[in-house]
Scaffold this motif. Structure first.
Motif, mmCIF file in Angstrom:
data_model
loop_
_atom_site.group_PDB
_atom_site.id
_atom_site.type_symbol
_atom_site.label_atom_id
_atom_site.label_comp_id
_atom_site.label_asym_id
_atom_site.label_seq_id
_atom_site.Cartn_x
_atom_site.Cartn_y
_atom_site.Cartn_z
ATOM 1 N N THR A 36 0.861 -1.192 0.000
ATOM 2 C CA THR A 36 0.000 0.000 0.000
ATOM 3 C C THR A 36 0.896 1.240 0.000
ATOM 4 N N GLY A 37 0.315 2.384 0.342
ATOM 5 C CA GLY A 37 1.077 3.636 0.293
ATOM 6 C C GLY A 37 0.833 4.320 -1.043
ATOM 7 N N SER A 38 1.360 5.517 -1.188
ATOM 8 C CA SER A 38 1.139 6.260 -2.430
ATOM 9 C C SER A 38 1.967 5.698 -3.581
ATOM 10 N N THR A 39 3.088 5.042 -3.265
ATOM 11 C CA THR A 39 4.025 4.613 -4.314
ATOM 12 C C THR A 39 3.445 3.631 -5.333
ATOM 13 N N LEU A 66 1.073 -6.987 2.429
ATOM 14 C CA LEU A 66 2.179 -6.916 3.387
ATOM 15 C C LEU A 66 1.733 -6.651 4.813
ATOM 16 N N TYR A 80 -5.782 -0.631 5.194
ATOM 17 C CA TYR A 80 -5.162 -1.097 3.956
ATOM 18 C C TYR A 80 -6.126 -2.004 3.192
ATOM 19 N N GLY A 134 9.842 2.883 3.288
ATOM 20 C CA GLY A 134 9.602 4.028 4.154
ATOM 21 C C GLY A 134 10.833 4.937 4.148
ATOM 22 N N GLY A 140 7.319 -3.265 4.188
ATOM 23 C CA GLY A 140 6.120 -3.610 4.947
ATOM 24 C C GLY A 140 6.053 -2.576 6.055
ATOM 25 N N PHE A 141 5.882 -3.043 7.280
ATOM 26 C CA PHE A 141 6.022 -2.135 8.428
ATOM 27 C C PHE A 141 7.174 -2.633 9.310
ATOM 28 N N THR A 161 7.500 7.195 11.024
ATOM 29 C CA THR A 161 6.443 6.600 10.182
ATOM 30 C C THR A 161 5.085 7.181 10.544
ATOM 31 N N ASN A 165 2.914 9.121 7.796
ATOM 32 C CA ASN A 165 1.601 8.608 7.395
ATOM 33 C C ASN A 165 0.436 9.464 7.888
ATOM 34 N N ARG A 167 -0.387 12.181 6.871
ATOM 35 C CA ARG A 167 -1.050 12.841 5.732
ATOM 36 C C ARG A 167 -2.301 12.105 5.284
HETATM 37 C C1 GLP Z 1 3.904 2.620 4.588
HETATM 38 C C2 GLP Z 1 3.676 1.124 4.253
HETATM 39 C C3 GLP Z 1 4.770 0.610 3.379
HETATM 40 C C4 GLP Z 1 5.058 1.624 2.320
HETATM 41 C C5 GLP Z 1 5.722 2.826 2.934
HETATM 42 C C6 GLP Z 1 5.937 3.987 1.978
HETATM 43 O O1 GLP Z 1 3.934 2.908 5.924
HETATM 44 N N1 GLP Z 1 3.487 0.258 5.354
HETATM 45 O O2 GLP Z 1 4.408 -0.652 2.837
HETATM 46 O O3 GLP Z 1 5.930 1.101 1.351
HETATM 47 O O4 GLP Z 1 5.106 3.206 4.124
HETATM 48 O O5 GLP Z 1 4.759 4.683 1.748
HETATM 49 P P1 GLP Z 1 4.598 5.678 0.534
HETATM 50 O O6 GLP Z 1 4.556 4.828 -0.686
HETATM 51 O O7 GLP Z 1 3.290 6.366 0.754
HETATM 52 O O8 GLP Z 1 5.762 6.578 0.550
#
Ligand code: GLP
Length: 262
Positions: A36-39, A66, A80, A134, A140-141, A161, A165, A167
């Protein structure tokens, strides 16, 4: 580790999507690990396009995500679970019973985590794991100092983190859960291929430490140096702190197209 530098996140995501699509075409019952995440958003958008325009078939695909926040209902808009259904699953022909996401509301967390691990094994293991990173190097986390041997378990997020997060939670750190359920680093390393995406200058230091720094639990993603099939798709800003970026470009550009997508 194979480093693939593209001019922007869009091009990098499309190149990554070709790798995922090729796997799904060659192995229709592939097991995908998802992030997950914006990426990964553009990657998922591209997979949806390939499904709708090119008939990429997900009907036999199994997925394992994940991670998940602990204490968030599936229906919470920042779970998620919600993220995956909104941004991917609702727009492809995946069977809901083949989707697996850690349960952030499990009564018995250790049992739920052990079951998650055994379900991955029962499905033959993960063929391809999508990863983001991250800004503190977590995958993952799995936050810094996570054991490289770790399996799915509960973890505590770092302050960084939580801040990163916030945002997604109206910018309010107090709304961000402090605990999560995450696949372990050992779980991630068992995937037959790891496909990492990282975009933007904010990821440049973490990417350089992951690729060119020492392998260390303080930089969890650095363990991917030990993975036999890890591909890292990055944009120019995320590549800006790499020492050997010209070499990585030279390697990738010298490959025939079929090998670039393999
Ligand atoms: C989050 C997720 C990760 C993700 C990372 C980056 O906390 N648990 O799996 O890869 O942080 O997030 P983003 O893609 O928003 O930068």
């Amino acid at each position: 580790m194979e480093i693939i530098i593209k001019e922007n996140g869009e091009a990098a995501s499309e190149a990554a999507a070709r790798v995922v699509a090729r796997l799904v075409r060659e192995k229709p019952n592939a097991v995908l690990g998802l992030a997950t995440g914006s990426t990964p958003l553009v990657l998922y958008r591209e997979l949806i396009r390939l499904h709708k325009e090119d008939g990429l078939d997900f009907s036999q695909v199994t997925t394992f995500n994940l991670d998940e926040y602990a204490g968030l209902e599936k229906e919470h808009e920042q779970s998620y679970h919600s993220f995956m259904w909104k941004n991917l699953f609702s727009q492809i022909n995946i069977h809901p019973e083949k989707v697996h996401i850690p349960d952030g509301m499990a009564d018995d967390i250790p049992l739920s985590c052990a079951t998650y691990e055994s379900t991955i094994i029962a499905n033959g293991g993960i063929d391809l794991q999508v990863l983001g990173i991250g800004s503190d190097g977590h995958i993952g986390f799995n936050e810094p100092t996570s054991s490289f041997a770790s399996r799915t378990r509960i973890k505590t997020l770092t302050q960084q983190t939580v801040t990163d997060n916030a945002r997604f939670f109206d910018g309010d750190e107090n709304k961000v859960p402090h605990h999560c359920i995450t696949m372990g680093i050992g779980t991630i390393m068992d995937a037959r291929m790891n496909l990492m995406l990282a975009f933007g200058e904010g990821k440049a230091e973490a990417v350089a430490a992951m690729v060119e720094g020492p392998v260390s639990a303080i930089m969890p993603a650095s363990i991917l140096q030990h993975h036999p099939a890890a591909k890292v798709f990055i944009d120019e800003p995320a590549a800006s702190a790499l020492t050997l970026s010209d070499y990585y470009r030279w390697v990738y550009d010298g490959k025939p197209r079929w090998q670039q997508d393999a």
